[in-house]
Design an enzyme around this catalytic site. Structure first.
Site, PDB file in Angstrom:
ATOM      1  N   GLU A  92       1.144  -1.640  -0.031  1.00 58.04           N
ATOM      2  CA  GLU A  92       0.511   0.384  -0.343  1.00 58.04           C
ATOM      3  C   GLU A  92       1.085   1.224  -0.016  1.00 58.04           C
ATOM      4  O   GLU A  92       1.389   1.763   0.902  1.00 58.04           O
ATOM      5  CB  GLU A  92      -0.674   0.328   1.160  1.00 58.04           C
ATOM      6  CG  GLU A  92      -2.031  -1.393   1.295  1.00 58.04           C
ATOM      7  CD  GLU A  92      -3.393  -0.911   2.216  1.00 58.04           C
ATOM      8  OE1 GLU A  92      -3.323   0.135   3.157  1.00 58.04           O
ATOM      9  OE2 GLU A  92      -3.082  -2.345   2.873  1.00 58.04           O
ATOM     10  N   PHE A  93       1.339   1.175  -1.481  1.00 56.38           N
ATOM     11  CA  PHE A  93       0.594   1.761  -2.772  1.00 56.38           C
ATOM     12  C   PHE A  93       2.206   1.861  -3.201  1.00 56.38           C
ATOM     13  O   PHE A  93       2.970   2.346  -2.845  1.00 56.38           O
ATOM     14  CB  PHE A  93      -0.414   2.240  -2.794  1.00 56.38           C
ATOM     15  CG  PHE A  93      -1.821   2.103  -2.209  1.00 56.38           C
ATOM     16  CD1 PHE A  93      -2.183   0.714  -2.556  1.00 56.38           C
ATOM     17  CD2 PHE A  93      -2.107   2.448  -1.543  1.00 56.38           C
ATOM     18  CE1 PHE A  93      -3.955   0.397  -2.346  1.00 56.38           C
ATOM     19  CE2 PHE A  93      -2.793   2.382  -0.831  1.00 56.38           C
ATOM     20  CZ  PHE A  93      -3.945   1.257  -0.825  1.00 56.38           C
TER      21      PHE A  93
END
Ligand SMILES: *[C@@H]1O[C@H](CO)[C@@H](O)[C@H](O)[C@H]1NC(C)=O
Ligand SMILES: *[C@@H]1O[C@H](CO)[C@@H](O)[C@H](O)[C@H]1NC(C)=O
Ligand SMILES: *[C@@H]1O[C@H](CO)[C@@H](O)[C@H](O)[C@H]1NC(C)=O
Ligand SMILES: *[C@@H]1O[C@H](CO)[C@@H](O)[C@H](O)[C@H]1NC(C)=O
Ligand SMILES: *[C@@H]1O[C@H](CO)[C@@H](O)[C@H](O)[C@H]1NC(C)=O
Length: 376
Positions: free
Chosen positions: A143-144
Protein backbone atom coordinates in the site's frame (compact mmCIF):
# COMPACT_ATOMS: atom_id res chain seq x y z
CA UNK A 1 -32.63 -27.34 -19.63
CA UNK A 2 -32.78 -29.15 -16.31
CA UNK A 3 -30.16 -31.64 -17.49
CA UNK A 4 -27.86 -28.88 -18.63
CA UNK A 5 -28.21 -27.15 -15.29
CA UNK A 6 -27.47 -30.37 -13.48
CA UNK A 7 -24.28 -30.86 -15.48
CA UNK A 8 -23.12 -27.39 -14.60
CA UNK A 9 -23.83 -28.02 -10.94
CA UNK A 10 -21.95 -31.31 -11.09
CA UNK A 11 -19.01 -29.65 -12.81
CA UNK A 12 -18.91 -27.04 -10.07
CA UNK A 13 -19.11 -29.61 -7.31
CA UNK A 14 -16.22 -31.50 -8.89
CA UNK A 15 -14.32 -28.29 -9.15
CA UNK A 16 -15.06 -27.57 -5.48
CA UNK A 17 -13.68 -30.96 -4.55
CA UNK A 18 -10.66 -30.37 -6.69
CA UNK A 19 -10.16 -27.03 -5.06
CA UNK A 20 -10.13 -28.59 -1.62
CA UNK A 21 -7.76 -31.32 -2.68
CA UNK A 22 -5.50 -29.52 -5.05
CA UNK A 23 -6.12 -25.86 -4.32
CA UNK A 24 -6.55 -25.00 -7.94
CA UNK A 25 -9.04 -22.20 -8.51
CA UNK A 26 -11.66 -23.16 -11.07
CA UNK A 27 -13.38 -20.02 -12.17
CA UNK A 28 -16.89 -21.21 -11.34
CA UNK A 29 -16.19 -21.14 -7.61
CA UNK A 30 -17.16 -17.79 -6.12
CA UNK A 31 -14.61 -16.24 -3.81
CA UNK A 32 -15.80 -15.25 -0.34
CA UNK A 33 -12.64 -13.96 1.25
CA UNK A 34 -11.94 -12.60 4.70
CA UNK A 35 -8.84 -11.10 6.28
CA UNK A 36 -7.83 -12.39 9.70
CA UNK A 37 -5.71 -9.80 11.53
CA UNK A 38 -3.35 -11.44 13.99
CA UNK A 39 -3.75 -8.59 16.47
CA UNK A 40 -7.53 -8.98 16.66
CA UNK A 41 -7.03 -12.10 18.81
CA UNK A 42 -9.75 -14.04 17.04
CA UNK A 43 -9.43 -17.74 17.86
CA UNK A 44 -9.05 -19.66 14.57
CA UNK A 45 -11.42 -22.33 15.89
CA UNK A 46 -14.20 -19.71 16.17
CA UNK A 47 -14.14 -18.90 12.43
CA UNK A 48 -17.44 -19.94 10.81
CA UNK A 49 -15.75 -21.57 7.88
CA UNK A 50 -18.93 -22.28 5.92
CA UNK A 51 -19.29 -18.52 5.34
CA UNK A 52 -15.97 -18.08 3.50
CA UNK A 53 -13.76 -19.74 0.90
CA UNK A 54 -10.41 -17.97 1.44
CA UNK A 55 -8.89 -16.61 4.64
CA UNK A 56 -5.91 -14.25 4.67
CA UNK A 57 -3.67 -14.17 7.74
CA UNK A 58 -2.62 -10.54 8.21
CA UNK A 59 0.21 -9.64 8.27
CA UNK A 60 3.60 -11.28 7.97
CA UNK A 61 6.43 -9.12 6.67
CA UNK A 62 10.05 -9.96 5.92
CA UNK A 63 13.13 -8.46 7.50
CA UNK A 64 13.78 -4.99 6.16
CA UNK A 65 17.43 -5.70 5.22
CA UNK A 66 17.47 -9.32 4.13
CA UNK A 67 13.98 -9.36 2.55
CA UNK A 68 13.58 -12.81 4.06
CA UNK A 69 11.00 -13.86 6.62
CA UNK A 70 12.23 -14.55 10.13
CA UNK A 71 9.40 -16.32 11.92
CA UNK A 72 10.23 -16.24 15.63
CA UNK A 73 9.27 -18.57 18.48
CA UNK A 74 6.11 -16.61 19.36
CA UNK A 75 4.90 -16.39 15.77
CA UNK A 76 5.54 -19.92 14.59
CA UNK A 77 2.92 -21.62 16.82
CA UNK A 78 0.32 -18.98 15.90
CA UNK A 79 0.80 -19.67 12.18
CA UNK A 80 0.78 -23.44 12.62
CA UNK A 81 -2.28 -23.30 14.82
CA UNK A 82 -4.05 -21.10 12.27
CA UNK A 83 -3.44 -23.29 9.24
CA UNK A 84 -4.03 -26.59 11.02
CA UNK A 85 -7.25 -25.37 12.64
CA UNK A 86 -8.65 -23.85 9.44
CA UNK A 87 -7.69 -26.86 7.32
CA UNK A 88 -9.21 -29.28 9.84
CA UNK A 89 -12.49 -27.33 9.94
CA UNK A 90 -15.59 -28.46 8.10
CA UNK A 91 -15.52 -27.12 5.45
CA UNK A 92 -11.81 -26.31 5.28
CA UNK A 93 -10.82 -22.94 3.83
CA UNK A 94 -7.99 -21.96 1.55
CA UNK A 95 -5.38 -20.22 3.70
CA UNK A 96 -3.00 -17.49 2.59
CA UNK A 97 -0.68 -15.22 4.50
CA UNK A 98 -0.72 -11.59 3.60
CA UNK A 99 2.50 -9.59 3.34
CA UNK A 100 2.64 -5.91 4.25
CA UNK A 101 -0.50 -3.92 4.98
CA UNK A 102 -1.26 -0.25 5.48
CA UNK A 103 0.99 0.06 8.52
CA UNK A 104 4.02 -1.26 6.60
CA UNK A 105 3.77 1.54 4.09
CA UNK A 106 5.41 1.71 0.71
CA UNK A 107 9.15 2.36 1.12
CA UNK A 108 10.08 -1.18 2.09
CA UNK A 109 8.29 -2.69 -0.90
CA UNK A 110 9.74 -0.11 -3.21
CA UNK A 111 13.26 -1.22 -2.20
CA UNK A 112 12.33 -4.90 -2.31
CA UNK A 113 10.91 -4.69 -5.83
CA UNK A 114 13.67 -2.51 -7.24
CA UNK A 115 16.44 -5.07 -7.29
CA UNK A 116 16.47 -8.60 -8.69
CA UNK A 117 18.47 -10.06 -5.81
CA UNK A 118 16.11 -8.69 -3.16
CA UNK A 119 13.16 -9.89 -5.20
CA UNK A 120 14.68 -13.36 -5.39
CA UNK A 121 15.42 -13.45 -1.65
CA UNK A 122 11.84 -12.45 -0.87
CA UNK A 123 10.29 -14.88 -3.34
CA UNK A 124 12.24 -17.91 -2.12
CA UNK A 125 11.58 -17.09 1.49
CA UNK A 126 7.85 -16.58 0.90
CA UNK A 127 7.56 -20.02 -0.72
CA UNK A 128 9.48 -21.60 2.16
CA UNK A 129 7.25 -19.96 4.77
CA UNK A 130 4.07 -20.99 2.96
CA UNK A 131 5.20 -24.63 2.76
CA UNK A 132 6.68 -24.81 6.24
CA UNK A 133 3.58 -23.39 7.92
CA UNK A 134 0.99 -25.06 5.71
CA UNK A 135 -0.44 -22.09 3.81
CA UNK A 136 -2.02 -22.57 0.38
CA UNK A 137 -0.80 -19.25 -0.94
CA UNK A 138 0.67 -15.79 -0.42
CA UNK A 139 -1.05 -12.40 -0.71
CA UNK A 140 0.92 -9.21 -1.43
CA UNK A 141 -0.45 -6.10 0.25
CA UNK A 142 1.78 -3.24 -0.93
CA UNK A 143 0.00 0.00 0.00
CA UNK A 144 0.78 1.45 -2.48
CA UNK A 145 3.25 1.57 -5.35
CA UNK A 146 3.95 5.30 -5.66
CA UNK A 147 5.70 5.84 -8.95
CA UNK A 148 5.69 4.45 -12.49
CA UNK A 149 9.01 2.76 -11.58
CA UNK A 150 7.41 1.04 -8.58
CA UNK A 151 4.65 -0.19 -10.87
CA UNK A 152 7.14 -1.52 -13.41
CA UNK A 153 9.09 -3.28 -10.65
CA UNK A 154 5.89 -4.76 -9.27
CA UNK A 155 5.37 -6.28 -12.71
CA UNK A 156 8.84 -7.92 -12.57
CA UNK A 157 8.23 -9.13 -9.03
CA UNK A 158 4.99 -10.85 -10.04
CA UNK A 159 6.57 -12.45 -13.13
CA UNK A 160 9.48 -13.83 -11.12
CA UNK A 161 7.25 -14.94 -8.24
CA UNK A 162 4.93 -16.85 -10.58
CA UNK A 163 7.87 -18.53 -12.30
CA UNK A 164 9.32 -19.71 -8.97
CA UNK A 165 5.95 -20.91 -7.71
CA UNK A 166 5.48 -23.03 -10.85
CA UNK A 167 9.05 -24.32 -10.60
CA UNK A 168 8.57 -25.33 -6.97
CA UNK A 169 5.29 -27.07 -7.78
CA UNK A 170 6.91 -29.01 -10.62
CA UNK A 171 9.88 -29.99 -8.46
CA UNK A 172 7.80 -31.15 -5.50
CA UNK A 173 4.73 -32.49 -7.32
CA UNK A 174 2.54 -30.32 -5.12
CA UNK A 175 -0.19 -27.99 -6.35
CA UNK A 176 1.26 -24.53 -6.99
CA UNK A 177 0.82 -21.99 -4.24
CA UNK A 178 -1.82 -19.36 -4.93
CA UNK A 179 -0.58 -15.83 -5.55
CA UNK A 180 -2.92 -12.93 -4.83
CA UNK A 181 -2.64 -9.22 -4.11
CA UNK A 182 -4.64 -6.54 -2.38
CA UNK A 183 -4.67 -3.49 -4.64
CA UNK A 184 -5.85 0.11 -4.71
CA UNK A 185 -9.53 0.73 -5.46
CA UNK A 186 -8.64 1.95 -8.95
CA UNK A 187 -6.15 0.54 -11.48
CA UNK A 188 -5.01 3.91 -12.74
CA UNK A 189 -6.50 6.85 -10.82
CA UNK A 190 -4.69 7.82 -7.64
CA UNK A 191 -6.00 10.38 -5.19
CA UNK A 192 -2.55 11.70 -4.37
CA UNK A 193 -2.52 13.03 -7.91
CA UNK A 194 0.65 11.17 -8.92
CA UNK A 195 0.21 9.54 -12.30
CA UNK A 196 0.86 5.80 -12.50
CA UNK A 197 -1.04 2.66 -13.39
CA UNK A 198 -0.79 -0.92 -12.19
CA UNK A 199 1.04 -3.27 -14.58
CA UNK A 200 -2.23 -4.83 -15.69
CA UNK A 201 -0.72 -7.43 -18.02
CA UNK A 202 1.60 -8.80 -15.32
CA UNK A 203 -1.17 -8.66 -12.71
CA UNK A 204 -3.49 -10.60 -15.06
CA UNK A 205 -1.00 -13.27 -16.06
CA UNK A 206 0.57 -13.92 -12.66
CA UNK A 207 -2.05 -13.51 -9.96
CA UNK A 208 -4.85 -15.95 -9.18
CA UNK A 209 -6.99 -13.31 -7.50
CA UNK A 210 -6.94 -9.54 -7.20
CA UNK A 211 -8.52 -8.16 -4.02
CA UNK A 212 -9.64 -4.62 -4.85
CA UNK A 213 -9.74 -2.43 -1.74
CA UNK A 214 -13.05 -0.68 -2.34
CA UNK A 215 -13.03 1.42 0.82
CA UNK A 216 -11.24 4.27 2.65
CA UNK A 217 -12.52 6.85 0.15
CA UNK A 218 -13.19 9.34 2.97
CA UNK A 219 -11.95 9.43 6.54
CA UNK A 220 -10.24 11.23 9.38
CA UNK A 221 -7.71 12.78 7.00
CA UNK A 222 -10.50 15.17 6.01
CA UNK A 223 -12.29 16.29 9.16
CA UNK A 224 -14.37 18.98 7.49
CA UNK A 225 -16.91 16.85 5.67
CA UNK A 226 -18.72 13.56 6.23
CA UNK A 227 -18.26 10.91 3.57
CA UNK A 228 -19.34 7.45 2.48
CA UNK A 229 -16.01 5.66 2.83
CA UNK A 230 -17.09 2.81 0.55
CA UNK A 231 -19.63 4.53 -1.71
CA UNK A 232 -20.79 2.30 -4.55
CA UNK A 233 -21.64 5.40 -6.58
CA UNK A 234 -20.56 9.00 -6.28
CA UNK A 235 -22.42 11.41 -8.55
CA UNK A 236 -19.74 14.10 -8.12
CA UNK A 237 -16.41 12.27 -8.28
CA UNK A 238 -14.60 9.13 -9.37
CA UNK A 239 -14.11 8.13 -5.77
CA UNK A 240 -16.42 5.15 -5.79
CA UNK A 241 -16.49 1.38 -6.02
CA UNK A 242 -18.31 1.46 -9.37
CA UNK A 243 -15.59 3.68 -10.85
CA UNK A 244 -12.76 1.67 -9.28
CA UNK A 245 -14.00 -1.75 -10.38
CA UNK A 246 -14.73 -0.34 -13.82
CA UNK A 247 -11.14 0.90 -14.08
CA UNK A 248 -9.83 -2.60 -13.32
CA UNK A 249 -12.09 -4.11 -15.96
CA UNK A 250 -11.04 -1.44 -18.50
CA UNK A 251 -7.39 -2.18 -17.71
CA UNK A 252 -8.03 -5.66 -19.09
CA UNK A 253 -7.78 -7.68 -15.89
CA UNK A 254 -10.03 -10.76 -16.20
CA UNK A 255 -13.29 -10.37 -14.30
CA UNK A 256 -12.89 -13.96 -13.12
CA UNK A 257 -9.92 -12.80 -11.02
CA UNK A 258 -11.37 -9.57 -9.63
CA UNK A 259 -12.70 -9.65 -6.07
CA UNK A 260 -14.65 -6.70 -4.63
CA UNK A 261 -13.60 -5.39 -1.22
CA UNK A 262 -16.21 -4.81 1.50
CA UNK A 263 -15.40 -3.07 4.81
CA UNK A 264 -16.63 -4.48 8.10
CA UNK A 265 -16.01 -1.09 9.68
CA UNK A 266 -17.25 2.46 9.47
CA UNK A 267 -15.77 5.95 9.75
CA UNK A 268 -17.00 8.66 12.09
CA UNK A 269 -17.22 12.44 12.22
CA UNK A 270 -18.42 15.12 14.62
CA UNK A 271 -21.00 17.24 12.81
CA UNK A 272 -20.71 20.99 12.63
CA UNK A 273 -24.47 21.47 12.88
CA UNK A 274 -26.64 19.06 14.78
CA UNK A 275 -29.48 17.97 12.53
CA UNK A 276 -27.60 18.66 9.27
CA UNK A 277 -26.41 15.14 8.70
CA UNK A 278 -26.36 13.88 5.11
CA UNK A 279 -23.40 12.38 3.26
CA UNK A 280 -21.02 15.22 2.38
CA UNK A 281 -22.22 17.57 5.16
CA UNK A 282 -20.05 19.89 7.23
CA UNK A 283 -18.08 18.36 10.09
CA UNK A 284 -15.53 19.70 12.55
CA UNK A 285 -13.64 16.63 13.76
CA UNK A 286 -13.48 12.87 13.70
CA UNK A 287 -16.01 11.13 15.92
CA UNK A 288 -15.54 8.18 18.26
CA UNK A 289 -13.34 5.32 17.15
CA UNK A 290 -10.22 3.39 17.83
CA UNK A 291 -7.35 5.54 19.11
CA UNK A 292 -8.58 8.73 17.49
CA UNK A 293 -8.78 7.27 14.00
CA UNK A 294 -12.56 7.62 13.79
CA UNK A 295 -12.82 3.94 12.89
CA UNK A 296 -15.53 1.76 14.43
CA UNK A 297 -15.96 -1.88 13.52
CA UNK A 298 -19.42 -2.85 12.30
CA UNK A 299 -19.96 -4.64 15.62
CA UNK A 300 -19.11 -1.38 17.42
CA UNK A 301 -21.50 0.54 15.17
CA UNK A 302 -24.29 -1.86 16.15
CA UNK A 303 -23.48 -1.12 19.82
CA UNK A 304 -23.25 2.62 19.11
CA UNK A 305 -26.69 2.53 17.51
CA UNK A 306 -28.22 0.73 20.48
CA UNK A 307 -26.49 2.75 23.17
CA UNK A 308 -27.34 6.10 21.57
CA UNK A 309 -30.67 5.21 19.98
CA UNK A 310 -29.12 6.47 16.76
CA UNK A 311 -31.11 7.41 13.70
CA UNK A 312 -30.10 5.08 10.83
CA UNK A 313 -30.36 6.46 7.29
CA UNK A 314 -29.89 4.61 3.98
CA UNK A 315 -28.30 6.91 1.42
CA UNK A 316 -29.63 5.87 -1.96
CA UNK A 317 -27.23 7.99 -4.04
CA UNK A 318 -24.05 6.39 -2.66
CA UNK A 319 -25.52 3.02 -1.57
CA UNK A 320 -24.24 3.51 1.94
CA UNK A 321 -25.78 3.78 5.36
CA UNK A 322 -25.07 6.18 8.18
CA UNK A 323 -26.09 6.55 11.80
CA UNK A 324 -26.42 9.84 13.60
CA UNK A 325 -26.73 10.48 17.33
CA UNK A 326 -26.40 14.05 18.58
CA UNK A 327 -23.20 15.47 17.07
CA UNK A 328 -21.83 12.11 16.04
CA UNK A 329 -22.08 10.59 12.60
CA UNK A 330 -20.83 7.22 11.34
CA UNK A 331 -20.92 5.98 7.73
CA UNK A 332 -20.68 2.24 7.10
CA UNK A 333 -22.04 -0.80 5.29
CA UNK A 334 -24.85 -2.94 6.62
CA UNK A 335 -26.71 -5.98 5.31
CA UNK A 336 -28.71 -3.88 2.87
CA UNK A 337 -25.76 -2.04 1.27
CA UNK A 338 -23.70 -5.24 1.15
CA UNK A 339 -26.59 -6.99 -0.63
CA UNK A 340 -26.77 -4.17 -3.19
CA UNK A 341 -23.01 -4.26 -3.78
CA UNK A 342 -23.01 -8.01 -4.21
CA UNK A 343 -25.75 -7.64 -6.81
CA UNK A 344 -23.55 -5.09 -8.58
CA UNK A 345 -20.43 -7.27 -8.48
CA UNK A 346 -22.34 -10.30 -9.79
CA UNK A 347 -23.85 -8.27 -12.62
CA UNK A 348 -20.33 -7.08 -13.50
CA UNK A 349 -19.22 -10.72 -13.71
CA UNK A 350 -16.66 -10.51 -10.91
CA UNK A 351 -15.34 -13.55 -9.08
CA UNK A 352 -16.55 -12.66 -5.59
CA UNK A 353 -15.93 -10.44 -2.60
CA UNK A 354 -13.72 -10.18 0.44
CA UNK A 355 -14.07 -8.50 3.81
CA UNK A 356 -11.64 -6.46 5.82
CA UNK A 357 -11.76 -7.82 8.51
CA UNK A 358 -13.20 -10.83 10.31
CA UNK A 359 -13.27 -9.24 13.78
CA UNK A 360 -15.51 -6.40 12.56
CA UNK A 361 -18.64 -8.42 11.89
CA UNK A 362 -21.51 -8.50 14.37
CA UNK A 363 -22.31 -12.15 15.13
CA UNK A 364 -21.37 -12.96 11.49
CA UNK A 365 -24.57 -11.25 10.30
CA UNK A 366 -23.02 -9.51 7.29
CA UNK A 367 -20.91 -12.51 6.35
CA UNK A 368 -24.06 -14.66 6.41
CA UNK A 369 -26.05 -12.23 4.28
CA UNK A 370 -23.26 -12.03 1.73
CA UNK A 371 -22.65 -15.76 1.58
CA UNK A 372 -26.34 -16.53 0.97
CA UNK A 373 -26.43 -14.05 -1.90
CA UNK A 374 -23.52 -15.55 -3.80
CA UNK A 375 -23.94 -19.28 -4.26
CA UNK A 376 -22.62 -21.38 -7.10
C1 LIG B 1 -4.73 -24.01 18.67
O1 LIG B 1 -4.64 -23.26 19.85
C2 LIG B 1 -5.77 -23.46 20.73
C3 LIG B 1 -5.67 -22.45 21.85
O2 LIG B 1 -4.38 -22.40 22.37
C4 LIG B 1 -5.76 -24.89 21.19
O3 LIG B 1 -6.87 -25.13 22.04
C5 LIG B 1 -5.87 -25.81 19.98
O4 LIG B 1 -5.78 -27.15 20.37
C6 LIG B 1 -4.79 -25.49 18.96
N1 LIG B 1 -5.11 -26.24 17.75
C7 LIG B 1 -4.21 -26.84 17.02
C8 LIG B 1 -4.72 -27.59 15.81
O5 LIG B 1 -3.01 -26.79 17.26
C1 LIG C 1 20.49 -5.31 -4.60
O1 LIG C 1 20.26 -5.99 -3.38
C2 LIG C 1 21.39 -6.69 -2.90
C3 LIG C 1 20.96 -7.54 -1.74
O2 LIG C 1 20.04 -6.88 -0.91
C4 LIG C 1 22.49 -5.68 -2.55
O3 LIG C 1 23.63 -6.36 -2.09
C5 LIG C 1 22.81 -4.88 -3.80
O4 LIG C 1 23.73 -3.86 -3.48
C6 LIG C 1 21.58 -4.25 -4.40
N1 LIG C 1 21.90 -3.64 -5.66
C7 LIG C 1 21.45 -2.44 -5.98
C8 LIG C 1 21.83 -1.94 -7.35
O5 LIG C 1 20.80 -1.74 -5.22
C1 LIG D 1 -12.31 17.65 2.13
O1 LIG D 1 -13.31 17.16 1.26
C2 LIG D 1 -14.04 18.19 0.60
C3 LIG D 1 -15.18 17.54 -0.16
O2 LIG D 1 -14.72 16.49 -0.96
C4 LIG D 1 -13.10 18.97 -0.30
O3 LIG D 1 -13.81 20.02 -0.92
C5 LIG D 1 -11.95 19.53 0.53
O4 LIG D 1 -11.03 20.13 -0.32
C6 LIG D 1 -11.28 18.42 1.32
N1 LIG D 1 -10.29 18.99 2.21
C7 LIG D 1 -9.07 18.49 2.34
C8 LIG D 1 -8.18 19.16 3.31
O5 LIG D 1 -8.70 17.51 1.70
C1 LIG E 1 -13.29 10.40 -13.96
O1 LIG E 1 -12.38 9.65 -14.74
C2 LIG E 1 -12.51 9.86 -16.13
C3 LIG E 1 -11.54 8.95 -16.84
O2 LIG E 1 -11.75 7.63 -16.50
C4 LIG E 1 -12.22 11.31 -16.46
O3 LIG E 1 -12.44 11.53 -17.84
C5 LIG E 1 -13.15 12.22 -15.64
O4 LIG E 1 -12.76 13.55 -15.83
C6 LIG E 1 -13.04 11.88 -14.17
N1 LIG E 1 -14.04 12.65 -13.43
C7 LIG E 1 -13.74 13.36 -12.36
C8 LIG E 1 -14.88 14.07 -11.69
O5 LIG E 1 -12.60 13.42 -11.90
C1 LIG F 1 -2.48 5.66 19.32
O1 LIG F 1 -2.13 6.86 18.66
C2 LIG F 1 -0.95 7.44 19.15
C3 LIG F 1 -0.78 8.80 18.49
O2 LIG F 1 -0.97 8.73 17.11
C4 LIG F 1 0.22 6.50 18.88
O3 LIG F 1 1.42 7.04 19.35
C5 LIG F 1 -0.06 5.18 19.57
O4 LIG F 1 0.94 4.24 19.24
C6 LIG F 1 -1.39 4.62 19.14
N1 LIG F 1 -1.72 3.43 19.92
C7 LIG F 1 -1.89 2.26 19.35
C8 LIG F 1 -2.29 1.16 20.28
O5 LIG F 1 -1.74 2.07 18.16
Amino acid sequence: MAAARKRIVVACVCAALLMTLAVSSPSCIPVKGVYFPEWSNVDPSSVETKLYTHIFYAFVTPHSDTFQFQIDQTRAPLLLNFTSTIHAANPPLITLFSVGGAAEGTAFFSRLASNSSSRAAFIHSSIQVARKFGFDGVDLDWEFPETPTDMENLGYLLDEWRAEVQKEAAATGRPPLLLTAAVYYSADTFLDGMARAYPAASVSRNLDLINVMNYDYHGAWNKSVTGAQAALFDPSSNLSTSYGLGSWVRAGVPRSKLVMGLPLYGRTWKLRDRGVHGVGMAAVDVGPGWNGTGVLTYAEVVEFNKANKAKVVYDVATVSVYSVAGDYWVGYDDKKTVAAKIGYAKALGLRGYFFWAINGDYKSTISKTASKLWRL
